[in-house]
Design a protein around this motif. Structure first.
Motif, PDB file in Angstrom:
ATOM      1  N   SER A   1       0.813  -1.219   0.000  1.00 59.41           N
ATOM      2  CA  SER A   1       0.000   0.000   0.000  1.00 59.41           C
ATOM      3  C   SER A   1       0.844   1.265   0.000  1.00 59.41           C
ATOM      4  N   LEU A   2       2.170   1.123   0.056  1.00 56.53           N
ATOM      5  CA  LEU A   2       3.064   2.266   0.205  1.00 56.53           C
ATOM      6  C   LEU A   2       3.710   2.626  -1.131  1.00 56.53           C
ATOM      7  N   SER A   3       3.718   3.912  -1.441  1.00 57.41           N
ATOM      8  CA  SER A   3       4.420   4.436  -2.624  1.00 57.41           C
ATOM      9  C   SER A   3       5.507   5.386  -2.140  1.00 57.41           C
ATOM     10  N   TRP A   4       6.757   5.098  -2.510  1.00 59.10           N
ATOM     11  CA  TRP A   4       7.885   5.952  -2.115  1.00 59.10           C
ATOM     12  C   TRP A   4       8.066   7.096  -3.100  1.00 59.10           C
ATOM     13  N   PHE A   5       8.502   8.222  -2.589  1.00 54.96           N
ATOM     14  CA  PHE A   5       8.971   9.355  -3.379  1.00 54.96           C
ATOM     15  C   PHE A   5      10.361   9.644  -2.845  1.00 54.96           C
ATOM     16  N   GLY A   6      11.362   9.304  -3.617  1.00 48.62           N
ATOM     17  CA  GLY A   6      12.734   9.300  -3.127  1.00 48.62           C
ATOM     18  C   GLY A   6      13.035   7.900  -2.619  1.00 48.62           C
ATOM     19  N   GLU A   7      14.286   7.577  -2.447  1.00 50.50           N
ATOM     20  CA  GLU A   7      14.683   6.227  -2.032  1.00 50.50           C
ATOM     21  C   GLU A   7      15.387   6.287  -0.686  1.00 50.50           C
ATOM     22  N   PRO A   8      14.796   5.670   0.349  1.00 48.27           N
ATOM     23  CA  PRO A   8      15.465   5.671   1.652  1.00 48.27           C
ATOM     24  C   PRO A   8      16.714   4.800   1.636  1.00 48.27           C
ATOM     25  N   ASN A   9      17.687   5.194   2.436  1.00 46.36           N
ATOM     26  CA  ASN A   9      18.852   4.341   2.649  1.00 46.36           C
ATOM     27  C   ASN A   9      18.413   3.190   3.529  1.00 46.36           C
ATOM     28  N   ARG A  10      19.065   2.045   3.362  1.00 49.40           N
ATOM     29  CA  ARG A  10      18.711   0.856   4.132  1.00 49.40           C
ATOM     30  C   ARG A  10      19.946   0.296   4.817  1.00 49.40           C
ATOM     31  N   TRP A  11      19.715  -0.214   6.007  1.00 53.14           N
ATOM     32  CA  TRP A  11      20.763  -0.866   6.778  1.00 53.14           C
ATOM     33  C   TRP A  11      20.188  -2.142   7.349  1.00 53.14           C
ATOM     34  N   ARG A  12      20.792  -3.272   7.009  1.00 54.76           N
ATOM     35  CA  ARG A  12      20.297  -4.571   7.468  1.00 54.76           C
ATOM     36  C   ARG A  12      20.926  -4.891   8.807  1.00 54.76           C
ATOM     37  N   GLY A  13      20.081  -4.987   9.823  1.00 56.39           N
ATOM     38  CA  GLY A  13      20.538  -5.281  11.172  1.00 56.39           C
ATOM     39  C   GLY A  13      20.356  -6.741  11.516  1.00 56.39           C
ATOM     40  N   ALA A  14      20.411  -7.025  12.784  1.00 57.24           N
ATOM     41  CA  ALA A  14      20.283  -8.394  13.291  1.00 57.24           C
ATOM     42  C   ALA A  14      18.849  -8.886  13.178  1.00 57.24           C
ATOM     43  N   GLY A  15      18.700 -10.194  13.126  1.00 58.29           N
ATOM     44  CA  GLY A  15      17.385 -10.808  13.195  1.00 58.29           C
ATOM     45  C   GLY A  15      16.484 -10.582  12.004  1.00 58.29           C
ATOM     46  N   GLY A  16      17.047 -10.257  10.838  1.00 54.17           N
ATOM     47  CA  GLY A  16      16.226 -10.093   9.653  1.00 54.17           C
ATOM     48  C   GLY A  16      15.542  -8.748   9.534  1.00 54.17           C
ATOM     49  N   VAL A  17      15.945  -7.777  10.340  1.00 52.10           N
ATOM     50  CA  VAL A  17      15.344  -6.449  10.304  1.00 52.10           C
ATOM     51  C   VAL A  17      16.185  -5.531   9.416  1.00 52.10           C
ATOM     52  N   THR A  18      15.516  -4.823   8.516  1.00 45.38           N
ATOM     53  CA  THR A  18      16.170  -3.817   7.685  1.00 45.38           C
ATOM     54  C   THR A  18      15.605  -2.459   8.078  1.00 45.38           C
ATOM     55  N   ARG A  19      16.476  -1.588   8.553  1.00 44.65           N
ATOM     56  CA  ARG A  19      16.078  -0.245   8.979  1.00 44.65           C
ATOM     57  C   ARG A  19      16.267   0.725   7.825  1.00 44.65           C
ATOM     58  N   MET A  20      15.388   1.739   7.773  1.00 47.38           N
ATOM     59  CA  MET A  20      15.443   2.745   6.720  1.00 47.38           C
ATOM     60  C   MET A  20      15.628   4.132   7.327  1.00 47.38           C
ATOM     61  N   PHE A  21      16.382   4.964   6.627  1.00 51.25           N
ATOM     62  CA  PHE A  21      16.626   6.331   7.083  1.00 51.25           C
ATOM     63  C   PHE A  21      16.934   7.207   5.881  1.00 51.25           C
ATOM     64  N   CYS A  22      16.861   8.504   6.077  1.00 50.29           N
ATOM     65  CA  CYS A  22      17.229   9.448   5.018  1.00 50.29           C
ATOM     66  C   CYS A  22      18.739   9.657   5.065  1.00 50.29           C
ATOM     67  N   GLY A  23      19.393   9.437   3.951  1.00 52.49           N
ATOM     68  CA  GLY A  23      20.836   9.617   3.878  1.00 52.49           C
ATOM     69  C   GLY A  23      21.256  11.070   3.916  1.00 52.49           C
ATOM     70  N   HIS A  24      20.329  11.995   3.737  1.00 55.27           N
ATOM     71  CA  HIS A  24      20.659  13.426   3.750  1.00 55.27           C
ATOM     72  C   HIS A  24      20.482  14.028   5.144  1.00 55.27           C
ATOM     73  N   CYS A  25      19.294  13.882   5.736  1.00 61.07           N
ATOM     74  CA  CYS A  25      19.041  14.511   7.042  1.00 61.07           C
ATOM     75  C   CYS A  25      19.152  13.532   8.207  1.00 61.07           C
ATOM     76  N   GLY A  26      19.223  12.224   7.919  1.00 57.22           N
ATOM     77  CA  GLY A  26      19.379  11.227   8.971  1.00 57.22           C
ATOM     78  C   GLY A  26      18.092  10.799   9.650  1.00 57.22           C
TER      79      GLY A  26
END
Length: 145
Positions: free
Chosen positions: A53-78
């Motif tokens: 159901s989600l449509s992105w505008f811009g592409e978030p940075n991704r970081w794959r952490g422990a336990g199969g979790v992938t976290r997303m953040f803005c590479g510009h403002c954090g």
């Protein structure tokens, strides 16, 4: 005529945003160490939606952490955007701070309450879980955050 469901989120600088056209599937606080470390806050609050159901505008940075979790953040403002969990196929959990109207998504529960910081007091009568508030299929690592 059917009313269109619409939710919006964006990072602080506005380079990453999203439109969601479904109702939330889950709203919760999380007191786990991973969420605290990732957000820099004493507790994280999030709202979950069907990923389709989600449509992105811009592409978030991704970081794959422990336990199969992938976290997303803005590479510009954090700004923290949210996360996906490979055990929760087809769902995305967005940080309330990412949402344009965070007050529209009050948490319905607390996760990892045994890890809640002793000085943090949230006076409510919401359900409290010792572990995850969203049930996951079989855990493979035993780690939870």
């Amino acid at each position: 005529m059917t009313e269109r469901i619409s939710h919006h989120g964006s990072c602080r600088c506005g380079l990453i945003s999203a439109d969601i056209d479904a109702e939330p599937v889950w709203q919760s606080y999380c007191h786990c160490r991973d969420c605290r470390k990732q957000t820099g806050a004493p507790v994280m609050a999030f709202v979950g939606f069907p990923l389709a159901s989600l449509s992105w505008f811009g592409e978030p940075n991704r970081w794959r952490g422990a336990g199969g979790v992938t976290r997303m953040f803005c590479g510009h403002c954090g700004s923290q955007i949210g996360y996906t969990d490979e055990r929760l196929k087809g769902e995305i959990y967005l940080a309330l701070g990412f949402m344009e109207e965070p007050e529209a998504y009050p948490p319905h529960s607390h996760a990892f309450v045994e890890r809640q910081l002793p000085f943090l007091h949230i006076a409510d009568d919401l359900p409290r879980f010792e572990g995850f508030s969203v049930e996951r299929p079989t855990m493979t690592t035993g780690k939870d955050g």
